[in-house]
Design an enzyme around this catalytic site. Structure first.
Site, PDB file in Angstrom:
ATOM      1  N   HIS A 173      99.717 -54.781 -66.223  1.00 61.48           N
ATOM      2  CA  HIS A 173      98.345 -54.345 -65.967  1.00 61.48           C
ATOM      3  C   HIS A 173      98.096 -54.223 -64.462  1.00 61.48           C
ATOM      4  CE1 HIS A 173      96.547 -55.489 -70.142  1.00 61.48           C
ATOM      5  NE2 HIS A 173      96.982 -54.257 -70.106  1.00 61.48           N
ATOM      6  N   HIS A 179      97.358 -56.934 -61.982  1.00 61.92           N
ATOM      7  CA  HIS A 179      98.445 -57.874 -61.720  1.00 61.92           C
ATOM      8  C   HIS A 179      99.628 -57.223 -61.010  1.00 61.92           C
ATOM      9  CE1 HIS A 179      96.897 -61.259 -64.238  1.00 61.92           C
ATOM     10  NE2 HIS A 179      96.181 -60.251 -64.722  1.00 61.92           N
ATOM     11  N   GLU A 231      94.351 -68.277 -66.411  1.00 59.51           N
ATOM     12  CA  GLU A 231      93.277 -67.286 -66.415  1.00 59.51           C
ATOM     13  C   GLU A 231      92.065 -67.857 -67.138  1.00 59.51           C
ATOM     14  OE1 GLU A 231      92.190 -64.744 -69.159  1.00 59.51           O
ATOM     15  OE2 GLU A 231      94.054 -64.463 -70.287  1.00 59.51           O
ATOM     16  N   HIS A 270      90.913 -65.709 -62.253  1.00 57.76           N
ATOM     17  CA  HIS A 270      90.775 -64.538 -63.119  1.00 57.76           C
ATOM     18  C   HIS A 270      89.576 -64.692 -64.057  1.00 57.76           C
ATOM     19  CE1 HIS A 270      91.943 -61.254 -65.802  1.00 57.76           C
ATOM     20  NE2 HIS A 270      92.965 -60.963 -65.017  1.00 57.76           N
TER      21      HIS A 270
END
Length: 622
Positions: free
Chosen positions: A41, A44, A173, A385
């Protein structure tokens, strides 16, 4: 460095991390041992080509095999969207190619020794195909960085899996830090109902999504529904990117869910019969359709182009299947149904279409985060995150419910946590021999004789219980330039060339013998035990019996003229002026004797307990 992503809500310099925090001089190769990327993603991996090819990092990059295969597709799609928006090009196609040459792929649970100090290991994270949590260890200090993960399986991926590890730190996260999601099947039914209602009325459905991950999950869902309902309405992908991605998904079947692996022999779940490529000429074509358009969150690109055309119609539907970062059009739509959205100072979008938000996010929810942190039980936890207020709530839960110190650092904030450090030490022969010596403990016990259990004549039996509790007591010596060593305490004196020094306590007090005589006479009535015939040995013997009654577990040694319990020794003092005697303790009472006591520091509590017992035998003592 874990991950190298970009912020989807910014188009200026804020989109990338501030790499100067790693090195002010730009010497990233010396500042970093390696870069570890958890999945493909953009939040990231989006800044990786910029970091390697523009900023100049030339060190190793680790990621899983699927991430290495799919990351170039995501990066190239992002680069094209930058071009379409007229933004300054941050990196080129050649940059992406050169960047991926630095990548070293890893398998799940493969331990990689990066250098003499650092080792890493990847664990299955769910979330998207190829996503991994990474375990990192330097010396005795160990941690896990989760990246993005999902603790529950979905239609095409399994749940995250990780070993139980001894950890100083977990960085997790916290996208859904306070959300507890409902049943997946309920969400799927709601999504399918909204789509079916729209197309049945002749409307068009826009599903803004990134090319990899949710697109495959929702395609499997729609493909199954279309087959069951015998629907003929077309389902489109906005570009060849997802078609190419589906090819990789077919190849990477071992990274998918158990159900897809089990049915693979008869049917590949990623062979979509009802899905076809979308051409731009079809944007304003009449009739209903379902369109997957990239990128997700409607941050630009083709999804924004289609949204501008379809948003003014009340017949159409925009369904947002996952999390949208603040600053994106997707986030504005989720925050409340706006009637108009300002794209820039010259462009305004009229929004009359239906907005449908469903949590098909591949992120774990609050329960999943708590379950993982509880399972790993690290000494410390850090939340990243996520959104600040929700992270603060989750932080309090982790600290209060799990008792684990937790941190929520802001960007550019440094957090320092202590880590474990083990020292390997040798042991001297003398120390080892001392550990082998018996350390007997004697105690009495009583129990009911089982042969009498069914009888009214049941009786108690008593005996002596012997235990051997060996305690290794040594001294850890760490000399400069030498290996640590555990030695016996007597060896330390030789090593230092010193003599043994031990702190001893002493106390001399008077004891009246009249009460003790009565106790003795009552217990053992004999003419030979009259107080007038009391000598030192007899008095010591009486004290021994008194202490045996009060201290049943103690090892009391009657040595004739003195009594010993551990290091505590007591004898009858024959000195007229003992230095350990308090001045106000002197008595002229002919029936009083002075008891002189000595003991070491380790038995101080025991000593005062014995003295208290002896004093209680004589009402005239002080």
């Amino acid at each position: 460095m874990f991950d190298c992503g970009m912020h989807m809500g910014y188009t200026d310099s804020r989109r990338y991390p501030d790499f100067s925090l790693i090195s002010n001089t730009g010497d990233f190769d010396n500042a970093l041992t390696c870069v570890v990327v958890t999945h493909f993603h953009l939040d990231h991996i989006g800044a990786l080509p910029y970091f390697t090819e523009v900023c100049g990092y030339k060190g190793p990059i680790y990621m899983t095999y699927p991430t290495k295969a799919l990351a170039p597709l995501m990066l190239e799609d992002y680069r094209k969207n930058m071009d379409r928006r007229g933004e300054d090009e941050q990196f080129t196609s050649d940059h992406i190619t050169e960047c991926m040459k630095k990548v070293i792929p890893v398998d799940l649970k493969q331990t990689v020794q990066v250098d003499k100090d650092l080792q890493i290991r990847a664990y299955y994270a769910g979330h998207v195909i190829g996503a991994a949590m990474f375990y990192a260890k330097v010396g005795d200090a160990a941690m896990v960085y989760t990246g993005d993960y999902n603790m529950t399986p979905d239609r095409h991926l399994g749940a995250a899996q990780i070993d139980r590890l001894q950890l100083d730190l977990v960085i997790t996260e916290s996208t859904y830090a306070t959300t507890i999601r409902d049943s997946r099947y309920g969400r799927e039914r709601e999504f399918l109902k909204a789509v079916h209602t729209c197309i049945a009325a002749g409307g068009k459905v826009l599903i803004p999504t990134f090319a990899l991950g949710r697109a495959q999950e929702l395609c499997i869902l729609l493909e199954d529904y279309w087959e069951r309902m015998n629907l003929k309405v077309p389902i489109y992908f906005s570009a060849g990117l997802t078609i190419q991605a589906n090819m990789y998904y077919k190849m990477l079947i071992n990274w998918t869910s158990q159900k897809i692996k089990e049915t693979y022999a008869t049917r590949n779940a990623f062979d979509f019969k009802n899905v076809r490529n979308f051409d731009r000429s079809l944007i304003n074509a009449p009739g209903p359709c379902v369109l997957f358009a990239t990128p997700g969150m409607i941050v630009g690109g083709f999804s924004l182009e289609v949204f501008m055309q379809w948003a003014p119609s009340e017949m159409n539907l925009v369904t947002l299947p996952g999390y949208c970062v603040a600053g994106t059009i997707g986030h504005k739509l989720m925050s409340g149904k706006p009637t108009k959205i300002d794209l820039d100072k010259d462009t305004q979008i009229d929004v009359r279409c239906q907005i449908h938000q469903l949590s098909f996010s591949p992120h774990t929810d609050a329960k999943g985060i708590m379950d993982l942190v509880k399972f790993l039980s690290p000494k410390h936890a850090i939340l990243v995150h996520g959104e600040k207020p929700k992270m603060a709530t989750l932080k309090e839960r982790i600290q209060s419910e799990l008792g684990i110190p937790c941190y929520c650092p802001a960007n550019n904030e440094t957090v320092t946590v202590p880590s474990t450090h083990y020292v390997k030490a040798d042991a001297s022969e003398t120390f080892i021999r001392s550990c082998l010596n018996p350390n007997f403990k004697f105690s009495t016990y009583s129990s009911v004789d089982k042969s009498y259990l069914d009888s009214k004549y049941s009786k108690a039996a008593s005996g002596l219980q012997v235990s051997d509790e060996r305690v290794a007591e040594g001294i850890l010596v760490v000399e400069k330039g030498k290996k640590a060593k555990v030695i016996h305490q007597d060896e330390l004196l030789l090593m230092l060339g010193d003599k043994k020094h031990e702190v001893q306590f002493a106390y001399c007090f008077p004891m009246h013998t009249e009460r003790l005589q009565k106790t003795r006479t009552e217990e053992l009535p004999s003419a030979d035990t009259l107080l007038c015939d009391l000598d030192k040995c007899t008095l010591i013997n009486q004290l021994s019996m008194k202490l045996s009654n009060e201290l049943s577990d103690a090892n009391i040694l009657d040595l004739g003229e003195q009594l010993q319990v551990e290091s505590f020794r007591v004898s009858i003092c024959s000195k007229n002026s003992c230095p350990h005697r308090l001045s106000h303790s002197v008595h002229n009472d002919s029936e009083s004797v002075f008891l002189c006591c000595h003991w070491s520091l380790r038995d101080e509590k025991l000593a005062w307990k014995i003295i208290s017992i002896m004093k209680s035998s004589s009402p005239h003592t002080t």
